[in-house]
Design a protein around this motif. Structure first.
Motif, short mmCIF file in Angstrom:
data_model
loop_
_atom_site.label_atom_id
_atom_site.label_comp_id
_atom_site.label_asym_id
_atom_site.label_seq_id
_atom_site.Cartn_x
_atom_site.Cartn_y
_atom_site.Cartn_z
N GLN A 63 48.34 48.29 35.71
CA GLN A 63 47.64 47.03 35.42
C GLN A 63 47.62 46.17 36.68
O GLN A 63 48.64 45.94 37.31
N VAL A 64 46.41 45.72 37.05
CA VAL A 64 46.23 44.94 38.27
C VAL A 64 45.73 43.53 38.00
O VAL A 64 45.50 42.76 38.92
N GLY A 65 45.57 43.17 36.71
CA GLY A 65 45.13 41.82 36.40
C GLY A 65 45.08 41.57 34.91
O GLY A 65 45.05 42.49 34.10
N ALA A 66 45.10 40.27 34.55
CA ALA A 66 44.97 39.84 33.17
C ALA A 66 44.20 38.53 33.17
O ALA A 66 44.33 37.72 34.08
N GLY A 67 43.36 38.36 32.17
CA GLY A 67 42.55 37.15 32.09
C GLY A 67 42.31 36.75 30.65
O GLY A 67 42.77 37.42 29.72
N THR A 68 41.59 35.67 30.49
CA THR A 68 41.34 35.12 29.16
C THR A 68 39.85 35.10 28.85
O THR A 68 39.01 35.18 29.75
N VAL A 69 39.56 34.97 27.57
CA VAL A 69 38.18 34.83 27.08
C VAL A 69 38.12 33.54 26.29
O VAL A 69 38.98 33.29 25.44
N ALA A 70 37.13 32.72 26.58
CA ALA A 70 36.93 31.48 25.83
C ALA A 70 35.43 31.24 25.71
O ALA A 70 34.69 31.35 26.68
N GLU A 71 34.99 30.93 24.51
CA GLU A 71 33.59 30.62 24.23
C GLU A 71 32.65 31.72 24.73
O GLU A 71 31.59 31.46 25.29
N GLY A 72 33.08 32.97 24.55
CA GLY A 72 32.22 34.10 24.89
C GLY A 72 32.20 34.49 26.35
O GLY A 72 31.45 35.37 26.74
N LYS A 73 33.02 33.85 27.18
CA LYS A 73 33.04 34.18 28.61
C LYS A 73 34.46 34.53 29.02
O LYS A 73 35.41 33.90 28.60
N GLY A 74 34.56 35.54 29.87
CA GLY A 74 35.86 35.97 30.33
C GLY A 74 35.98 35.88 31.83
O GLY A 74 35.00 36.06 32.56
#
Length: 124
Positions: free
Chosen positions: A57-68
């Motif tokens: 794993q080289v990254g983690a992110g979030t999704v809000a209002e249909g956009k990540g």
């Protein structure tokens, strides 16, 4: 064509998914808004993104209002070899995957300070 260059211990690369430009999806888009009836049931709410090179794993992110949004990076001392690699982005919820190429370049070699010799041993 690689989407960017990564270096162990260097600056990361940031990617955005789900953006619309000029009323059409960007080539790297991901539909983050899957509603019931959109060929899936029940509704699948994407909430996070994860990025992998191979099984690392080289990254983690979030999704809000249909956009990540996600930033990928390699820690100093990473064992991922220099060369062309495919980053797999996985949206949690739908399981949707996006694949983008990146180039990994060799990181800086750690520098070891010279060792000053001690007193000669007498064997005792």
């Amino acid at each position: 064509m690689p989407a960017g260059t990564l270096k162990a211990g260097g600056t990361g690369l940031t990617f955005s998914f789900g953006d619309v430009i000029d009323e059409s999806a960007t080539p790297q888009t991901l539909d983050m808004m899957l509603n019931e009836g959109d060929k899936v049931s029940p509704k699948l709410a994407n909430s996070t993104l994860a990025a992998f090179i191979g099984s690392t794993q080289v990254g983690a992110g979030t999704v809000a209002e249909g956009k990540g949004s996600i930033t990928i990076s390699l820690p100093a001392g990473s064992d991922i070899l220099a060369g062309e690699h495919i980053v797999t982005f996985v949206a949690e919820g739908s399981g949707t995957r996006i694949y983008l190429p990146v180039t990994v370049v060799a990181g800086d070699s750690p520098t070891t300070p010279p060792v000053k010799p001690g007193l000669p041993s007498t064997g005792n």
